[in-house]
Design a protein around this motif. Structure first.
Motif, PDB file in Angstrom:
ATOM      1  N   PHE A  12       0.831  -1.201   0.000  1.00  0.00           N
ATOM      2  CA  PHE A  12       0.000   0.000   0.000  1.00  0.00           C
ATOM      3  C   PHE A  12       0.863   1.248   0.000  1.00  0.00           C
ATOM      4  O   PHE A  12       2.054   1.204   0.298  1.00  0.00           O
ATOM      5  N   ASN A  13       0.249   2.356  -0.361  1.00  0.00           N
ATOM      6  CA  ASN A  13       0.877   3.677  -0.296  1.00  0.00           C
ATOM      7  C   ASN A  13      -0.039   4.581   0.505  1.00  0.00           C
ATOM      8  O   ASN A  13      -1.260   4.479   0.411  1.00  0.00           O
ATOM      9  N   VAL A  14       0.555   5.472   1.273  1.00  0.00           N
ATOM     10  CA  VAL A  14      -0.196   6.427   2.070  1.00  0.00           C
ATOM     11  C   VAL A  14       0.193   7.820   1.597  1.00  0.00           C
ATOM     12  O   VAL A  14       1.374   8.145   1.497  1.00  0.00           O
ATOM     13  N   VAL A  15      -0.828   8.644   1.303  1.00  0.00           N
ATOM     14  CA  VAL A  15      -0.602  10.016   0.860  1.00  0.00           C
ATOM     15  C   VAL A  15      -1.296  10.950   1.851  1.00  0.00           C
ATOM     16  O   VAL A  15      -2.496  10.812   2.087  1.00  0.00           O
ATOM     17  N   THR A  22      -4.998   9.610   2.259  1.00  0.00           N
ATOM     18  CA  THR A  22      -5.489   8.635   1.295  1.00  0.00           C
ATOM     19  C   THR A  22      -4.608   7.394   1.384  1.00  0.00           C
ATOM     20  O   THR A  22      -3.382   7.501   1.390  1.00  0.00           O
ATOM     21  N   VAL A  23      -5.238   6.217   1.479  1.00  0.00           N
ATOM     22  CA  VAL A  23      -4.514   4.950   1.484  1.00  0.00           C
ATOM     23  C   VAL A  23      -4.849   4.241   0.181  1.00  0.00           C
ATOM     24  O   VAL A  23      -6.012   3.950  -0.097  1.00  0.00           O
ATOM     25  N   TRP A  24      -3.835   3.982  -0.625  1.00  0.00           N
ATOM     26  CA  TRP A  24      -3.997   3.278  -1.892  1.00  0.00           C
ATOM     27  C   TRP A  24      -3.495   1.853  -1.704  1.00  0.00           C
ATOM     28  O   TRP A  24      -2.336   1.634  -1.394  1.00  0.00           O
ATOM     29  N   VAL A  25      -4.374   0.870  -1.872  1.00  0.00           N
ATOM     30  CA  VAL A  25      -3.994  -0.535  -1.765  1.00  0.00           C
ATOM     31  C   VAL A  25      -3.638  -1.028  -3.162  1.00  0.00           C
ATOM     32  O   VAL A  25      -4.442  -0.924  -4.089  1.00  0.00           O
ATOM     33  N   ASN A  26      -2.447  -1.543  -3.306  1.00  0.00           N
ATOM     34  CA  ASN A  26      -1.980  -1.999  -4.611  1.00  0.00           C
ATOM     35  C   ASN A  26      -2.613  -3.333  -4.991  1.00  0.00           C
ATOM     36  O   ASN A  26      -2.985  -4.136  -4.133  1.00  0.00           O
ATOM     37  N   CYS A  43     -14.226   1.729   2.587  1.00  0.00           N
ATOM     38  CA  CYS A  43     -13.671   2.318   1.369  1.00  0.00           C
ATOM     39  C   CYS A  43     -14.448   3.585   1.019  1.00  0.00           C
ATOM     40  O   CYS A  43     -15.675   3.600   1.037  1.00  0.00           O
ATOM     41  N   ARG A  47     -14.968  10.609   1.606  1.00  0.00           N
ATOM     42  CA  ARG A  47     -14.506  11.065   0.294  1.00  0.00           C
ATOM     43  C   ARG A  47     -15.309  12.283  -0.110  1.00  0.00           C
ATOM     44  O   ARG A  47     -16.526  12.286  -0.019  1.00  0.00           O
TER      45      ARG A  47
END
Length: 53
Positions: A12-15, A22-26, A43, A47
């Motif tokens: 994952f990436n956290v922005v 924002t947490v983006w799950v790959n 989810c 937003r």
């Protein structure tokens, strides 16, 4: 942040930005995000509404 995979797998990436976090799950990974009280955050939680223009 906690993960059960090796860091090289980049699950994952956290922005952090001016509107929040924002947490983006790959692809290929499952994830659960928890709030500060330990509750699961769904989810799209809080937003911003999309601009209809």
């Amino acid at each position: 942040m906690v993960t059960e995979t090796e860091p090289e797998q980049s699950p994952f990436n956290v922005v952090v930005h001016d509107q929040g976090i924002t947490v983006w799950v790959n692809a290929g990974h499952d994830a659960e995000v928890f709030d500060k009280n330990g509750g699961v955050v769904p989810c799209g939680h809080q937003r911003p509404a999309e601009d209809g223009g």
